[in-house]
Design an enzyme around this catalytic site. Sequence first.
Site, short mmCIF file in Angstrom:
data_model
loop_
_atom_site.label_atom_id
_atom_site.label_comp_id
_atom_site.label_asym_id
_atom_site.label_seq_id
_atom_site.Cartn_x
_atom_site.Cartn_y
_atom_site.Cartn_z
N GLU A 15 -22.47 -25.64 87.99
CA GLU A 15 -21.14 -25.65 87.37
C GLU A 15 -21.18 -26.17 85.94
O GLU A 15 -20.21 -26.06 85.20
CB GLU A 15 -20.16 -26.47 88.23
CG GLU A 15 -20.49 -27.96 88.37
CD GLU A 15 -21.49 -28.27 89.48
OE1 GLU A 15 -22.44 -27.49 89.70
OE2 GLU A 15 -21.32 -29.33 90.14
N CYS A 50 -38.09 -29.29 85.22
CA CYS A 50 -38.72 -29.83 86.43
C CYS A 50 -40.23 -29.88 86.27
O CYS A 50 -40.92 -30.53 87.04
CB CYS A 50 -38.37 -28.99 87.63
SG CYS A 50 -38.99 -27.32 87.47
N GLU A 83 -36.97 -40.05 88.67
CA GLU A 83 -36.96 -38.89 87.78
C GLU A 83 -35.86 -39.12 86.75
O GLU A 83 -34.67 -39.15 87.10
CB GLU A 83 -36.67 -37.60 88.57
CG GLU A 83 -36.69 -36.38 87.67
CD GLU A 83 -36.31 -35.09 88.38
OE1 GLU A 83 -35.39 -35.11 89.23
OE2 GLU A 83 -36.93 -34.06 88.08
P1 NAD Z 1 -28.40 -31.02 91.29
O1 NAD Z 1 -29.14 -31.32 92.53
O2 NAD Z 1 -27.38 -32.00 90.81
O3 NAD Z 1 -27.60 -29.63 91.45
C1 NAD Z 1 -28.25 -28.45 91.90
C2 NAD Z 1 -27.21 -27.56 92.59
O4 NAD Z 1 -26.68 -28.26 93.72
C3 NAD Z 1 -26.03 -27.19 91.70
O5 NAD Z 1 -25.70 -25.85 91.93
C4 NAD Z 1 -24.93 -28.13 92.18
O6 NAD Z 1 -23.64 -27.58 92.06
C5 NAD Z 1 -25.27 -28.36 93.63
N1 NAD Z 1 -24.90 -29.70 94.10
C6 NAD Z 1 -24.84 -30.84 93.36
N2 NAD Z 1 -24.48 -31.89 94.14
C7 NAD Z 1 -24.32 -31.39 95.39
C8 NAD Z 1 -23.96 -31.99 96.65
N3 NAD Z 1 -23.70 -33.29 96.76
N4 NAD Z 1 -23.92 -31.19 97.74
C9 NAD Z 1 -24.18 -29.87 97.64
N5 NAD Z 1 -24.51 -29.26 96.48
C10 NAD Z 1 -24.59 -30.01 95.37
O7 NAD Z 1 -29.48 -30.72 90.15
P2 NAD Z 1 -29.24 -30.49 88.60
O8 NAD Z 1 -28.90 -31.79 87.96
O9 NAD Z 1 -28.34 -29.32 88.38
O10 NAD Z 1 -30.71 -30.03 88.16
C11 NAD Z 1 -31.73 -30.93 87.83
C12 NAD Z 1 -32.63 -31.19 89.01
O11 NAD Z 1 -33.20 -30.00 89.49
C13 NAD Z 1 -33.81 -32.09 88.65
O12 NAD Z 1 -34.01 -32.99 89.70
C14 NAD Z 1 -34.97 -31.11 88.54
O13 NAD Z 1 -36.24 -31.66 88.76
C15 NAD Z 1 -34.61 -30.15 89.61
N6 NAD Z 1 -35.29 -28.88 89.40
C16 NAD Z 1 -36.34 -28.59 90.22
C17 NAD Z 1 -37.02 -27.40 90.04
C18 NAD Z 1 -38.18 -27.06 90.93
O14 NAD Z 1 -38.62 -25.95 90.86
N7 NAD Z 1 -38.67 -27.94 91.75
C19 NAD Z 1 -36.63 -26.51 89.03
C20 NAD Z 1 -35.56 -26.84 88.23
C21 NAD Z 1 -34.88 -28.04 88.42
#
Ligand code: NAD
Length: 494
Positions: free
Chosen positions: A175, A280, A380
């Site tokens: 979002e 990531c 992280e």
């Molecule tokens: P996030 O976990 O906050 O959000 C990811 C998704 O989950 C979003 O679509 C969000 O709307 C949803 N979400 C958020 N909180 C939620 C909840 N409580 N319940 C259900 N859904 C929820 O992550 P972010 O801040 O958008 O992205 C950064 C993170 O993603 C970092 O930890 C990064 O390392 C990780 N990441 C990992 C990879 C990988 O391949 N391992 C790749 C890219 C990013």
Amino acid sequence: MKRIPHRINGRRVATGPRTGKVYDPAIGRVTAEVPYASAAEVDQAVAAATAAAPGWAATSVARRAAVLFRFRERLGERAAELAEVITSEHGKVLGDAAGEVARGLEVAEFACGMPHLQKGEYSSNAASAIDVFSLRQPLGCVAVISPFNFPAMVPLWFVPIAVACGNTVVLKPSEKDPSAAGVIADTFAEAGLPDGVLNVLHGDKEAVDALLGHPDVDAVSFVGSTPIARHVHATASAAGKRVQALGGAKNHMVVAPDADLDTAADAAVSAGFGSAGERCMAISVVVAVDPIGDELVSRIVARIARLKVGNGRRAVDLGPLVTREHLAKVTSYLDAGVAAGAELVVDGRTAVPDGDPDGFWLGPSLFDQVEPDMSVYTDEIFGPVLCVVRVPSLDAALTLVNENRYGNGTAIFTMDGRVARTYQNEVKVGMVGINVPIPVPVAPFSFGGWKDSVFGDLHAYGEDGVRFFTRPKVVTQRWPEPPAGVDLAFTANR
Ligand code: NAD
């Protein structure tokens, strides 16, 4: 105020009882509103995808691949436009945004080979007059839930393979920067993907949880932080779905005493501060093996001094952080590290940005003398904060990396093949770079970490992607000769 619409069954719908704000992080102001889907809108999107599933699955793989070829061409033509969309909501510099689109396109190219990839196996006369063959059939409706840091590339890790395999998709992008997903869906529509095959639904936890519990969602591909990945994996698995959930990271770059220190310093700075550390696969820990610590740190400091932070549309090296809240969180680690006794060699708060004063700025920061029990090491941070841990030996470096809870990516810098080979074989991490700081696998291989960086069995894209988005079926067939008579023996298959 611009409203960023969902795409449901080929229509743009901007309804939703709740909305969120989308910022341009380089100017610190709201540029759009995004509707947050409720369970009712999740139902609509899943219903559209479920209704489209039988027709799309029955479409020949040659026709599905033809859509992928057109998508790949069309998105390539729109790459600069998509990069601008990414920069305007995420903040990363334009060149980096273009790079993310290019890496996503690689997966679309890979998915163009689906007529080959989805082939089954055939064993003729496996038993007397019996042929055995396998099919790889699509699952049905799958959900893709993506993070903010790669608003185009991560959806493109999954959507091209999912649809090329014959599935339909509900994509729930972050979002924080939701517009890139709309460009991807519009480009698929231009490429001839039928309505309902790819739906984009915006929202937050409410939409995600509705997808995870929805009886018509057959599988979930998730990428995000570790706590949410764990929740998604547990919830979707309990609901009987196939699920792959990629989580967070703390990527170590080990610098051996024999390494070329200029190469290593270039790599540490590029991989630590590119995209403001919001990758990531960013390097967040440099492990300096004695005795090169002082020399390596001084070369890193010299390079940091030349970096420019600012509006990603200008000639700068790194842009702002994604939101004001994230900036506050990352900055709090600078205080926490100092309080814990780490040496803050470069403080990014003193950087002068080339951009609007209200942007979410933090320059590159460097901690030296970091210890494994400090929060700057254990957590992280996901920002432009690089930590240096000094260790006495290569064995100690390996132990440090292996004891870390994350296992996404790692790199070793050395000129000694035996050292590199030992590291590659013994390190408990999913993706390893040898003199390559960000070892993101090319599309025919698969992307994924170990330990708390992944939940589920199959990694993203490559052949794992094809396996994830298909269900195997094995057919044993006989075209009988005239009746052979009843035979009650269990294994007549000889
Ligand atoms: P996030 O976990 O906050 O959000 C990811 C998704 O989950 C979003 O679509 C969000 O709307 C949803 N979400 C958020 N909180 C939620 C909840 N409580 N319940 C259900 N859904 C929820 O992550 P972010 O801040 O958008 O992205 C950064 C993170 O993603 C970092 O930890 C990064 O390392 C990780 N990441 C990992 C990879 C990988 O391949 N391992 C790749 C890219 C990013």
